[in-house]
Design an enzyme around this catalytic site. Structure first.
Site, short mmCIF file in Angstrom:
data_model
loop_
_atom_site.label_atom_id
_atom_site.label_comp_id
_atom_site.label_asym_id
_atom_site.label_seq_id
_atom_site.Cartn_x
_atom_site.Cartn_y
_atom_site.Cartn_z
N GLY A 11 40.32 -2.08 13.05
CA GLY A 11 41.25 -2.60 12.05
C GLY A 11 42.43 -1.65 11.87
N ARG A 21 53.61 8.92 15.62
CA ARG A 21 54.91 9.60 15.63
C ARG A 21 54.71 11.12 15.66
NH1 ARG A 21 57.69 11.72 11.33
NH2 ARG A 21 59.96 11.76 11.41
N ARG A 72 39.67 -5.21 19.25
CA ARG A 72 38.23 -4.96 19.34
C ARG A 72 37.84 -5.38 20.74
NH1 ARG A 72 38.68 -6.12 13.62
NH2 ARG A 72 38.05 -4.20 12.56
N CYS A 73 37.06 -4.56 21.41
CA CYS A 73 36.84 -4.77 22.84
C CYS A 73 35.35 -4.65 23.17
CB CYS A 73 37.67 -3.75 23.62
SG CYS A 73 37.37 -3.76 25.38
N ASP A 103 34.94 3.96 12.26
CA ASP A 103 33.65 4.42 12.77
C ASP A 103 33.37 3.92 14.20
OD1 ASP A 103 31.00 5.59 12.20
OD2 ASP A 103 30.37 3.51 12.51
N GLY A 104 33.60 2.61 14.43
CA GLY A 104 33.34 2.06 15.76
C GLY A 104 34.22 2.71 16.80
N THR A 125 41.17 4.23 8.85
CA THR A 125 40.51 3.06 8.26
C THR A 125 40.76 3.03 6.77
OG1 THR A 125 38.38 2.04 7.71
CG2 THR A 125 38.34 4.38 8.16
N ILE A 126 41.03 1.84 6.24
CA ILE A 126 41.25 1.77 4.79
C ILE A 126 39.93 1.85 4.02
CG2 ILE A 126 43.38 0.45 5.03
CD1 ILE A 126 41.73 -1.98 3.87
N ASP A 127 38.81 1.61 4.70
CA ASP A 127 37.52 1.51 3.99
C ASP A 127 37.03 2.85 3.41
OD1 ASP A 127 37.58 -1.10 4.73
OD2 ASP A 127 35.86 -1.02 6.09
N ASP A 129 35.05 4.93 4.82
CA ASP A 129 33.60 4.96 5.04
C ASP A 129 33.21 5.96 6.13
OD1 ASP A 129 34.76 3.58 7.11
OD2 ASP A 129 33.31 1.96 7.15
N MET A 169 38.47 -5.55 0.29
CA MET A 169 37.85 -5.16 1.57
C MET A 169 36.86 -4.01 1.38
SD MET A 169 40.67 -5.49 4.56
CE MET A 169 40.98 -7.08 5.32
N GLY A 170 36.16 -3.71 2.44
CA GLY A 170 35.13 -2.66 2.43
C GLY A 170 33.90 -3.24 3.09
N ARG A 171 33.88 -3.13 4.43
CA ARG A 171 32.84 -3.79 5.23
C ARG A 171 31.45 -3.33 4.82
NH1 ARG A 171 34.08 -3.51 11.45
NH2 ARG A 171 34.23 -1.35 10.81
N GLU A 222 33.68 -6.84 -0.32
CA GLU A 222 33.26 -7.85 0.67
C GLU A 222 31.95 -7.48 1.35
OE1 GLU A 222 35.95 -8.08 4.04
OE2 GLU A 222 35.65 -5.96 4.47
N ARG A 245 38.15 -17.61 -12.35
CA ARG A 245 38.97 -17.87 -11.17
C ARG A 245 38.68 -16.79 -10.12
NH1 ARG A 245 39.64 -22.01 -13.38
NH2 ARG A 245 41.58 -23.12 -13.83
P1 ADP Z 1 36.58 0.32 13.51
O1 ADP Z 1 36.98 1.38 14.46
O2 ADP Z 1 37.68 -0.08 12.59
O3 ADP Z 1 35.27 0.65 12.81
P2 ADP Z 1 35.12 -1.56 15.24
O4 ADP Z 1 33.79 -1.18 14.67
O5 ADP Z 1 35.40 -3.00 15.40
O6 ADP Z 1 36.33 -1.01 14.35
O7 ADP Z 1 35.26 -0.81 16.63
C1 ADP Z 1 36.45 -0.92 17.38
C2 ADP Z 1 36.11 -0.88 18.85
O8 ADP Z 1 35.53 0.40 19.18
C3 ADP Z 1 35.08 -1.88 19.32
O9 ADP Z 1 35.61 -3.16 19.54
C4 ADP Z 1 34.62 -1.24 20.63
O10 ADP Z 1 35.55 -1.47 21.65
C5 ADP Z 1 34.64 0.24 20.27
N1 ADP Z 1 33.29 0.67 19.86
C6 ADP Z 1 32.66 0.43 18.72
N2 ADP Z 1 31.42 0.96 18.69
C7 ADP Z 1 31.25 1.54 19.89
C8 ADP Z 1 30.17 2.26 20.51
N3 ADP Z 1 29.01 2.48 19.87
N4 ADP Z 1 30.35 2.70 21.77
C9 ADP Z 1 31.51 2.50 22.43
N5 ADP Z 1 32.55 1.84 21.90
C10 ADP Z 1 32.44 1.36 20.66
O1 F6P Z 2 37.39 -1.81 8.82
C1 F6P Z 2 38.48 -2.12 7.99
C2 F6P Z 2 38.44 -3.55 7.57
O2 F6P Z 2 39.59 -3.68 6.81
C3 F6P Z 2 37.19 -3.99 6.79
O3 F6P Z 2 37.24 -3.72 5.43
C4 F6P Z 2 37.15 -5.46 7.07
O4 F6P Z 2 35.87 -6.00 7.01
C5 F6P Z 2 37.66 -5.55 8.45
O5 F6P Z 2 38.50 -4.43 8.66
C6 F6P Z 2 38.35 -6.84 8.72
O6 F6P Z 2 39.06 -6.74 9.90
P1 F6P Z 2 39.61 -7.98 10.74
O7 F6P Z 2 39.59 -9.18 9.87
O8 F6P Z 2 40.98 -7.54 11.10
O9 F6P Z 2 38.71 -8.09 11.91
#
Ligand code: ADP
Ligand code: F6P
Length: 329
Positions: A11, A21, A72-73, A103-104, A125-127, A129, A169-171, A222, A245
């Site tokens: 995200g 930059r 996301r990949c 984190d991912g 990340t804005i979360d 976390d 937000m806040g996964r 969320e 509301r």
């Molecule tokens: P964020 O970095 O915001 O937490 P994601 O959890 O969606 O977002 O992770 C972003 C991308 O990082 C994933 O789509 C994937 O390509 C890569 N990724 C996530 N977890 C792993 C992992 N355990 N090992 C390798 N790549 C990862």
């Molecule tokens: O990880 C940041 C975050 O903003 C989470 O709070 C939320 O669940 C997620 O990204 C939503 O991301 P997107 O809708 O862009 O996949």
């Protein structure tokens, strides 16, 4: 270390552009060649590598999002994808990588580090976390956006004597929801770290509805449930007389121009990432701890759950915010 690349992943968060930059400018100052990978890990697999220079990053400090774009990949989650990513970097003779993401994304950065690449991560990340850093890049901006929107909701809530449920937000973390509740004068925070007590919540609402404080705002993270599910649960009690509301803030939370705090944090962290790589550091994230930057090993911070700040929980309780019951660990 001669050629460094930077990518943003997961995200987007406001402050990613200032970080890119700073990395570019600090890297050029050190005599390095700097490259940007477009579209996160997916772009790495697709060989979307572009040279960065001072002009390309000019003015970016003001912009939310990431001009390098992000993704996301799924393919990169597998070792075969990671090995292919290394081959692309090798083809461009890139010897160091800076990954900005949550984190991912930093788990992905650690995977590349384990395969032998020099990698430094930045918490984007804005979360808020990510364990090991007090703040992530973008958290402050997101909170400022959220509180200005909730302040607006308060005006209409007061005018109509209504209760508003606001989903933020806040996964997996209640950080944004807790801080928003404290700083907007809202009454209830529904967050994953606490088990909601629906009876207490209805009591809070009824007490306020029958007194001069006849409007209320409930902030729902969320990560607990959708705001609409929470609202249904509240209505199903049959104990709320007041009109309710729902407002789901959604992706506007990520869209504001970075605040002073985030521009500075991102600039400092970006510079430190470059200086770390050039001095031989790798396999770690730049963190801010008590206002000072430090490197934390990926292995010490990833896969660990970040707790909410204890003083914020105490403050919330002491000023009368309904949080629910502590979840036993
Ligand atoms: P964020 O970095 O915001 O937490 P994601 O959890 O969606 O977002 O992770 C972003 C991308 O990082 C994933 O789509 C994937 O390509 C890569 N990724 C996530 N977890 C792993 C992992 N355990 N090992 C390798 N790549 C990862
Ligand atoms: O990880 C940041 C975050 O903003 C989470 O709070 C939320 O669940 C997620 O990204 C939503 O991301 P997107 O809708 O862009 O996949």
């Amino acid at each position: 270390m001669k050629r460094i690349a930077v990518l943003t992943s997961g995200g987007d968060s406001p402050g990613m552009n200032p970080a890119i930059r700073s990395i570019t400018r600090a890297g050029l100052h050190k005599g390095l060649e700097i490259f940007g990978v477009r579209n996160g890990y997916q772009g790495l697999l697709d060989d979307e590598v572009i040279p960065l220079n001072s002009n390309i990053v000019s003015g970016r400090i003001r912009d939310a999002g990431t001009f390098l774009q992000t993704s996301r990949c799924a393919e990169f989650m597998k070792e075969a994808g990671q090995i292919r990513a290394l081959e692309v970097l090798k083809k461009h003779r890139i010897d160091g990588l800076i990954v900005i993401g949550g984190d991912g994304s930093l788990n992905g950065a650690r995977a590349l580090h384990r395969l032998g690449l020099s990698v430094i991560g930045l918490p984007g990340t804005i979360d808020n976390d990510l364990y090991g850093t007090d703040m992530g890049i973008g958290v402050d901006t997101a909170l400022n956006t959220i509180i200005s929107l909730v302040d607006m909701i308060r005006a209409t809530a007061a005018s109509h004597r209504r209760c508003f449920v606001v989903e933020v937000m806040g996964r997996g973390s209640g950080y944004l929801a807790l801080m928003t509740t404290i700083t907007t004068g809202s009454q209830v925070a529904v967050i994953p770290e606490f088990r909601m007590n629906i009876d207490h919540i209805t009591q809070v609402l009824q007490r306020r509805f029958t007194s001069n404080h006849n409007n209320s705002v409930i902030i729902v993270a969320e990560g607990v449930c959708q705001g609409s599910d929470f609202m249904k649960r509240l209505l199903d009690t049959g104990k709320v007389e007041q009109e309710i509301r729902l407002t789901v803030l959604g992706h506007v939370q990520r869209g504001a121009s970075p605040t002073h705090y985030d521009r500075l944090l991102a600039s400092r962290m970006g510079e430190m990432a470059v200086l770390s790589l050039t001095s031989g550091e790798k396999g770690s994230m730049v963190a801010t701890v008590n206002g000072r930057l430090q490197l934390r090993d990926f292995d010490d911070i990833l896969d660990r759950r970040k707790a909410l700040p204890g003083d914020a929980i105490r403050l919330a309780r002491n000023i009368g915010i309904e949080l629910g019951d502590v979840v036993e660990s």
